[in-house]
Design an enzyme around this catalytic site. Structure first.
Site, PDB file in Angstrom:
ATOM      1  N   CYS A  67       0.877  -1.179   0.000  1.00  0.00           N
ATOM      2  CA  CYS A  67       0.000   0.000   0.000  1.00  0.00           C
ATOM      3  C   CYS A  67       0.907   1.219   0.000  1.00  0.00           C
ATOM      4  O   CYS A  67       2.115   1.084  -0.235  1.00  0.00           O
ATOM      5  CB  CYS A  67      -1.004  -0.038   1.155  1.00  0.00           C
ATOM      6  N   HIS A 100      14.572 -14.767  11.333  1.00  0.00           N
ATOM      7  CA  HIS A 100      14.126 -14.795  12.729  1.00  0.00           C
ATOM      8  C   HIS A 100      12.630 -15.002  12.894  1.00  0.00           C
ATOM      9  O   HIS A 100      12.198 -15.552  13.904  1.00  0.00           O
ATOM     10  CB  HIS A 100      14.511 -13.492  13.432  1.00  0.00           C
TER      11      HIS A 100
HETATM   12  C1  RB5 Z   1      -4.156   5.145   0.702  1.00  0.00           C
HETATM   13  O1  RB5 Z   1      -4.232   6.484   0.364  1.00  0.00           O
HETATM   14  C2  RB5 Z   1      -3.215   4.941   1.868  1.00  0.00           C
HETATM   15  O2  RB5 Z   1      -3.821   5.342   3.051  1.00  0.00           O
HETATM   16  C3  RB5 Z   1      -2.801   3.503   1.955  1.00  0.00           C
HETATM   17  O3  RB5 Z   1      -2.194   3.124   0.763  1.00  0.00           O
HETATM   18  C4  RB5 Z   1      -1.816   3.161   3.031  1.00  0.00           C
HETATM   19  O4  RB5 Z   1      -0.732   4.019   3.038  1.00  0.00           O
HETATM   20  C5  RB5 Z   1      -2.376   2.961   4.380  1.00  0.00           C
HETATM   21  O5  RB5 Z   1      -1.700   2.570   5.341  1.00  0.00           O
END
Ligand code: RB5
Length: 143
Positions: A67, A100
């Site tokens: 993400c 680990h």
């Molecule tokens: C999305 O905008 C963002 O919040 C997500 O990709 C991530 O960074 C969340 O932890």
């Protein structure tokens, strides 16, 4: 047959996912791409859940989650007892999470690391075995 590796990302990680999918193919792995596939905004927990279901079903033993920061998707992944997701920012953390912690999921923050570092983390994560020994007992306590 080549080992399947599951990949999932939210919109913040979709570009990096494409790059890492190519790297996996270069390395001889089979990619199980669980989305997302566009830059449209989605919710990262849904993609961690997809990967958890894929691993629970035995469709892959290891995976990569991406993400924007790697934080949300790794938190979501670690709510699943069969996942040990490690958020890594460099090769050392990628190596240690295997040696680990026997991490079965590599989590990356596409907005916080450069693609070359992400690729290096992936390579090390895949190539490094679990050390076992004293770490076995600790890892067993996680689940
Ligand atoms: C999305 O905008 C963002 O919040 C997500 O990709 C991530 O960074 C969340 O932890």
């Amino acid at each position: 047959m080549s080992e399947p590796i599951a990949l999932a990302a939210d919109h913040g990680g979709v570009e990096l996912k494409t790059m890492l999918a190519k790297r996996l193919v270069e390395l001889g792995y089979r990619v199980v791409d669980l989305g997302t596939h566009t830059a449209d905004s989605v919710d990262y927990p849904d993609y961690a859940d997809r990967l958890a279901a894929c691993i629970a079903a035995g469709e892959a033993a290891r995976g990569v989650l991406i993400c924007g920061s790697g934080i949300g998707i790794s938190i979501a992944a670690n709510r699943h007892r069969h996942l040990r997701a490690a958020l890594c920012h460099d090769e050392t953390s990628a190596r240690l999470c295997r040696q680990h912690n026997d991490a079965n999921v590599l989590a990356l923050g596409a907005r916080l690391i450069v693609p070359e570092t992400a690729r290096a983390c992936l390579d090390v994560f895949l190539a490094t075995p679990f050390d076992g020994g004293r770490h076995e007992r600790r890892v067993a306590k996680l689940s």
